[in-house]
Design an enzyme around this catalytic site. Sequence first.
Site, mmCIF file in Angstrom:
data_model
loop_
_atom_site.group_PDB
_atom_site.id
_atom_site.type_symbol
_atom_site.label_atom_id
_atom_site.label_comp_id
_atom_site.label_asym_id
_atom_site.label_seq_id
_atom_site.Cartn_x
_atom_site.Cartn_y
_atom_site.Cartn_z
ATOM 1 N N GLY A 152 0.771 -1.235 0.000
ATOM 2 C CA GLY A 152 0.000 0.000 0.000
ATOM 3 C C GLY A 152 0.802 1.285 0.000
ATOM 4 O O GLY A 152 0.295 2.324 0.421
ATOM 5 N N SER A 153 2.021 1.255 -0.518
ATOM 6 C CA SER A 153 2.775 2.518 -0.527
ATOM 7 C C SER A 153 2.191 3.505 -1.542
ATOM 8 O O SER A 153 2.204 4.715 -1.313
ATOM 9 C CB SER A 153 4.265 2.273 -0.777
ATOM 10 N N ASN A 154 1.680 3.006 -2.654
ATOM 11 C CA ASN A 154 1.003 3.919 -3.590
ATOM 12 C C ASN A 154 -0.293 4.449 -2.999
ATOM 13 O O ASN A 154 -0.636 5.622 -3.186
ATOM 14 C CB ASN A 154 0.746 3.227 -4.929
ATOM 15 N N LEU A 180 -4.161 -6.991 -20.146
ATOM 16 C CA LEU A 180 -3.291 -6.888 -18.971
ATOM 17 C C LEU A 180 -2.302 -5.728 -19.156
ATOM 18 O O LEU A 180 -1.523 -5.740 -20.121
ATOM 19 C CB LEU A 180 -2.523 -8.209 -18.795
ATOM 20 N N HIS A 184 1.802 0.749 -13.106
ATOM 21 C CA HIS A 184 2.624 -0.424 -13.419
ATOM 22 C C HIS A 184 4.089 -0.008 -13.455
ATOM 23 O O HIS A 184 4.428 1.007 -14.082
ATOM 24 C CB HIS A 184 2.195 -1.016 -14.767
ATOM 25 N N MET A 229 -3.798 -7.397 -6.985
ATOM 26 C CA MET A 229 -3.149 -8.538 -7.643
ATOM 27 C C MET A 229 -4.112 -9.478 -8.361
ATOM 28 O O MET A 229 -3.736 -10.578 -8.733
ATOM 29 C CB MET A 229 -2.306 -9.320 -6.622
HETATM 30 C C1 GRF Z 1 3.841 -1.162 -7.288
HETATM 31 O O1 GRF Z 1 5.136 -1.363 -7.781
HETATM 32 C C2 GRF Z 1 2.859 -0.987 -8.402
HETATM 33 O O2 GRF Z 1 3.401 -0.312 -9.512
HETATM 34 C C3 GRF Z 1 2.533 -2.411 -8.770
HETATM 35 O O3 GRF Z 1 2.494 -3.094 -7.544
HETATM 36 C C4 GRF Z 1 3.293 -2.414 -6.605
HETATM 37 C C5 GRF Z 1 2.427 -2.093 -5.441
HETATM 38 O O4 GRF Z 1 3.163 -1.520 -4.382
HETATM 39 N N1 GRF Z 1 1.299 -2.483 -9.525
HETATM 40 P P1 GRF Z 1 2.399 -0.815 -3.188
HETATM 41 O O5 GRF Z 1 1.451 -1.855 -2.607
HETATM 42 O O6 GRF Z 1 1.671 0.372 -3.728
HETATM 43 O O7 GRF Z 1 3.465 -0.435 -2.213
#
Ligand code: GRF
Length: 209
Positions: free
Chosen positions: A18-20, A150, A115, A96
């Site tokens: 969840g960093s994004n 995808l 992505h 995912m």
């Molecule tokens: C990120 O690298 C995003 O680009 C990819 O999955 C990863 C998720 O990371 N789709 P986070 O959970 O947001 O830290």
Amino acid sequence: MSDGVAPLAVGVLVSGRGSNLQALLDACAQPRFPARIVVVISDREQAPALERARAAGVEALWINPKDFADRESFDAALVRELQARGVGLVCNAGFMRILSPVYVRAFAGRALNIHPSLLPAFPGLHAQRQALDHGAKIAGVTVHFVDEGLDNGPIVLQAAVPVEPGDTEATLSARILAEEHRLYPAAVRLFAEGRLRIVGRRVLITEAP
Ligand code: GRF
């Protein structure tokens, strides 16, 4: 918002760290950011991202895929939950699961994904490892609209980062991730400001008023 317009309601789909999501939560907490996250939905009960949502005071919902007979009925539940909260934009942020047309059609033109590659290079899992294995000199990140393929939809924003000679998957991923955290909020802002127009495969970005 400065002009009295209600901020755009955003839903975020997550499965893990969840960093994004955190970057989006932080951006949305800024006073004049034109979007607000109203719900975070995970397919995994233990996703740390759900804890980040709760810590920010945002509704965190787990939808258990095992409760559904097939992908389509899971996606229909997802759509119901998002629509019930008036979500106008969905952001996939490390979600995912492959999404079926049930979801893609419900949010056509209103769903983004991030992505960690310069698409169309290296779609799918482990994009950073794919870039290293291929010997790429430049890697990067893409924010794109979700379509039925995808990592395939029209590209909103991209940023490049160099691949350094000594890079491992971890060091390259960290360099890309810093750009992810900058780019995703920027894309959400553009969408919320009504500045994105999809024309075929292209996304036109209009100037700020
Ligand atoms: C990120 O690298 C995003 O680009 C990819 O999955 C990863 C998720 O990371 N789709 P986070 O959970 O947001 O830290």
